[in-house]
Write an enzyme that holds these catalytic residues in place. Structure first.
Site, PDB file in Angstrom:
ATOM      1  N   GLU A 262       0.840  -1.201   0.000  1.00  0.00           N
ATOM      2  CA  GLU A 262       0.000   0.000   0.000  1.00  0.00           C
ATOM      3  C   GLU A 262       0.874   1.249   0.000  1.00  0.00           C
ATOM      4  O   GLU A 262       1.924   1.259   0.650  1.00  0.00           O
ATOM      5  CB  GLU A 262      -0.920  -0.011   1.225  1.00  0.00           C
ATOM      6  CG  GLU A 262      -1.928  -1.140   1.213  1.00  0.00           C
ATOM      7  CD  GLU A 262      -2.897  -1.101   2.385  1.00  0.00           C
ATOM      8  OE1 GLU A 262      -2.785  -0.181   3.236  1.00  0.00           O
ATOM      9  OE2 GLU A 262      -3.786  -1.967   2.464  1.00  0.00           O
ATOM     10  N   HIS A 280      -8.204   1.220   1.961  1.00  0.00           N
ATOM     11  CA  HIS A 280      -8.022   1.009   3.402  1.00  0.00           C
ATOM     12  C   HIS A 280      -8.942   1.925   4.212  1.00  0.00           C
ATOM     13  O   HIS A 280      -8.498   2.707   5.052  1.00  0.00           O
ATOM     14  CB  HIS A 280      -6.556   1.243   3.799  1.00  0.00           C
ATOM     15  CG  HIS A 280      -6.139   0.431   4.996  1.00  0.00           C
ATOM     16  ND1 HIS A 280      -4.915  -0.167   5.093  1.00  0.00           N
ATOM     17  CD2 HIS A 280      -6.789   0.111   6.145  1.00  0.00           C
ATOM     18  CE1 HIS A 280      -4.809  -0.813   6.252  1.00  0.00           C
ATOM     19  NE2 HIS A 280      -5.946  -0.654   6.907  1.00  0.00           N
TER      20      HIS A 280
END
Length: 527
Positions: A262, A280
Site C-alpha cells: 500500500e 483502506h
C-alpha cells in the site's frame, strides 16, 4: 507543579485536545510538519498523540528528550519504532477496539456490493447505459458466510450477517465450542470452511501463522462461485492467485480494502471481473475517528497525570513499586506463553498459569497478562499485556492462575499448561541468578534453554548420528547455530532438540529437516 505538555501532530477530533486540558495537560495541535520540523519541536513535549501520518522514527525519538508516552489513535502502530521507543523508556499506547464496529460494517457493505455488483452497475448507469440485464446478482439470505477469525471484529460481522439470515461458520484456533454457541456460529476447520462457504471474509491479523492463509492452494479448495472479502490486513491472500481464479470464474467476486503493498497502485487484481476495492477505509467513519481520538487522549492523560497504564504495547500494567521485581518474571512469562502458543496443536480451550517458590509471592495478574500476551500474539498483532486477558475471555478460554506454597526442585518456577482437543501441553521455566529467564521443561521433557531470537524445535527418535545430520543440513544452508539444547524422555525414546540460529529458517530448509531420518516434528520459533 508543571503540567505535562502534549503535542497532537495529526488531524484528530478537537474533543481530544479538550480532554487533555480538562485532565491537567497543556496541549498544542500542530499538524502537517516535516520529520525535520517535528524533530526540532518534539523535545519540549511529554506526550505525542498521533494517527497514521506522523512517522515516529528512531531519529524523532532521539530528539524527544522529554517524551514519556506516544498514543496512537487507532490499531496499527507500523508508523512507530516500538523497539527504539522502548529503549528510550517511552510507553507506546494504541486503541485496539475503537473502530471494531466500523471495520465490521465495511466488511458487510463489501458483501452486499459483491452480491449485487453495485460498483460496476453504478459506473455503467452513470455513463448513460441502462444495463439492466447485464447484472444478475445473488441473494445473501440463506448463503453460508465463512469467517476466518472470530475475534472482536469477526463476532460483530457474524451478528450482522445473522441479521440478514446468513448461516455463519468460523475458523479460529482460539474459538471454543462455548464461545461459538454464544455468538451463534458453527466452528469448523479451515478446509471445511473453504469447501462450504459462499462468502469468505477475513478478520485476522498478519502473523507468521496467518500470512498467505488464502494461498493459491487454499484458494483452489474453495467452493465454485465463492466471493471473498478482506478488510483485515494485506498479505493474507495470494493476490496473483486470486486474480487468476477471478479470470477463470472459479471465484465469482472479490472485495479488498487492504493490499499486500500500500498504496496499491499496480495490483494484479485491478481490472479483474467483479473485483471491488477501497483504499483502506475500514476504520474511516466519523464515529470511529471520534472514538479513537477520545480514547487515546484519556489513556495518555491518565498516564501523564496519574501514572495509569492502559493498552500499552511495550509494558505491562504495573505500579512503580512492583515493576523492578516483576520485570524478569514478565519476560519469562511472556516467553513461556509464546512458546506454548507456537507449539500447541489443536483448538485451545484452557490455560493454567502456576507459580511456586519465590514466584508464588508475587502479584499474579501481571504475570498472567504477560503469559496471555505471549500466547495471543500468535493470533493478534494488536495484543498487549492489558488487552490480552480481554481477548482470551472473548474467545472463551478458561484462564486459571494457581499459586502453590510447596517447595520444588527450583527456588522459583512458572508453569504454563494449555488444554487442547489433543490433551494438555505444559512448559515450565525459572530464573537463574534472579534475573535470567530459562526454560527447564517442555511437554514433559527436561531441557534447559534461553528462549530468544530465532529457534528451531525438533522432536526425533533418540538415535546415534542425528545431531550430526541436522548440523550438516543447517551448515549447508548457510545457517549458523548459536546454541544446542537437548532433552529426552528415556534412552532410545523420544528426544527434543531446541537450537538457536542467527536468522529465520527458510521453509525449504524446514522441509528438508522434516525429511531427515528419525524426525517426527520440526517447528521454527521466534521470540
Amino acid at each position: 507543579m508543571t503540567k505535562p505538555k502534549v503535542l497532537i501532530s495529526d488531524k484528530m477530533d478537537p474533543n481530544a485536545a479538550r480532554i487533555f486540558e480538562e485532565r491537567g495537560c497543556d496541549v498544542d495541535v500542530i499538524t502537517g510538519e516535516t520529520p525535520e520540523e517535528l524533530a526540532a519541536r518534539i523535545g519540549d513535549y511529554d506526550g505525542l498523540a498521533i494517527r497514521s501520518s506522523t512517522k515516529v522514527t528512531a531519529a524523532i525519538l532521539d530528539a524527544a528528550t522529554n517524551l514519556k508516552v506516544i498514543g496512537r489513535a487507532g490499531i496499527g502502530v507500523d508508523n512507530v519504532d516500538i523497539p527504539a521507543a522502548s529503549a528510550k523508556g517511552v510507553v507506546v499506547m494504541n486503541t485496539p477496539f475503537g473502530n471494531s464496529i466500523t471495520t465490521a460494517e465495511h466488511a458487510i457493505a463489501m458483501i452486499f456490493a459483491l452480491a449485487r455488483q453495485i460498483p460496476e452497475a453504478n459506473t455503467r448507469t452513470q455513463a448513460g447505459e441502462w444495463p439492466k440485464n447485464a447484472f444478475m446478482g445473488v441473494e445473501v439470505t440463506g448463503k453460508t458466510l465463512g469467517l476466518i477469525g472470530a475475534g472482536n471484529i469477526g463476532s460483530i460481522v457474524a451478528a450482522r450477517a445473522q441479521g440478514v439470515r446468513m448461516k455463519v461458520i468460523a475458523y479460529d484456533p482460539f474459538l471454543t465450542p462455548e464461545r461459538a454457541v454464544e455468538i451463534g456460529v458453527e466452528k469448523v476447520n479451515l478446509d471445511d470452511l473453504l469447501a462450504r462457504a459462499d462468502f469468505i471474509t477475513l478478520h485476522t491479523p498478519l502473523t507468521d501463522e496467518t500470512r498467505n492463509i488464502l494461498s493459491r492452494e487454499n484458494l483452489a479448495k474453495t467452493k465454485q462461485g465463492v466471493r471473498i472479502v478482506n478488510c483485515a490486513r494485506g498479505g493474507l491472500i495470494d493476490e496473483e492467485a486470486l486474480g487468476d481464479l477471478l479470470d477463470s470464474g472459479h471465484i465469482a467476486g472479490a472485495a479488498l480494502d487492504v493490499f499486500k503493498t500500500e498504496p496499491a497502485k499496480g495490483s494484479p487484481l485491478f481490472g479483474k471481473p467483479n473485483f471491488i476495492c477501497t483504499p483502506h477505509l475500514g476504520a474511516s467513519t466519523t464515529e470511529a475517528q471520534v472514538n479513537v481520538a477520545l480514547q487515546v487522549a484519556e489513556q495518555m492523560a491518565d498516564y501523564l497525570v496519574n501514572g495509569g497504564v492502559t493498552n500499552a504495547l511495550n509494558m505491562p500494567s504495573l505500579s512503580a513499586e512492583e515493576a523492578p521485581k516483576l520485570k524478569p518474571y514478565m519476560k519469562l512469562a511472556e516467553s513461556l506463553g509464546s512458546l506454548v502458543g507456537q507449539l500447541a496443536h489443536g483448538n485451545l480451550t484452557s490455560i493454567a498459569i502456576e507459580r511456586e517458590g519465590a514466584a508464588a509471592e508475587l502479584s499474579g495478574k501481571p504475570i498472567e497478562g504477560a503469559v496471555l500476551a505471549g500466547l495471543m500474539r500468535q493470533y493478534s498483532d494488536t495484543v498487549n499485556m492489558v488487552n490480552a486477558p480481554f481477548l482470551a475471555k472473548e474467545r472463551g478460554l478458561d484462564v486459571r492462575s494457581i499459586r502453590h506454597q510447596r517447595e520444588g526442585a527450583y527456588n522459583t518456577l512458572l508453569r504454563v499448561t494449555v488444554g487442547t482437543e489433543n490433551g494438555d501441553r505444559s512448559v515450565a521455566g525459572t530464573l537463574f541468578g534472579s534475573d535470567a529467564p530459562r526454560l527447564v521443561e517442555i511437554f514433559g521433557v527436561r531441557i534447559e534453554a534461553e528462549l530468544t531470537g530465532h529457534m528451531l524445535y525438533i522432536v526425533n527418535e533418540d538415535a546415534p548420528g542425528f545431531i550430526g545430520r541436522i548440523g550438516s543440513l543447517l551448515g549447508e544452508a548457510g545457517i549458523n547455530i548459536g546454541t544446542f539444547h537437548l532433552g529426552r524422555r528415556e534412552t532410545g525414546g523420544e528426544a527434543v532438540l531446541l537450537l538457536s540460529v542467527d536468522q529465520p529458517i527458510p521453509e525449504s530448509v524446514v522441509k528438508q529437516a522434516c525429511a531427515l531420518q528419525d524426525v517426527k516434528l520440526v517447528k521454527p520459533l521466534a521470540f
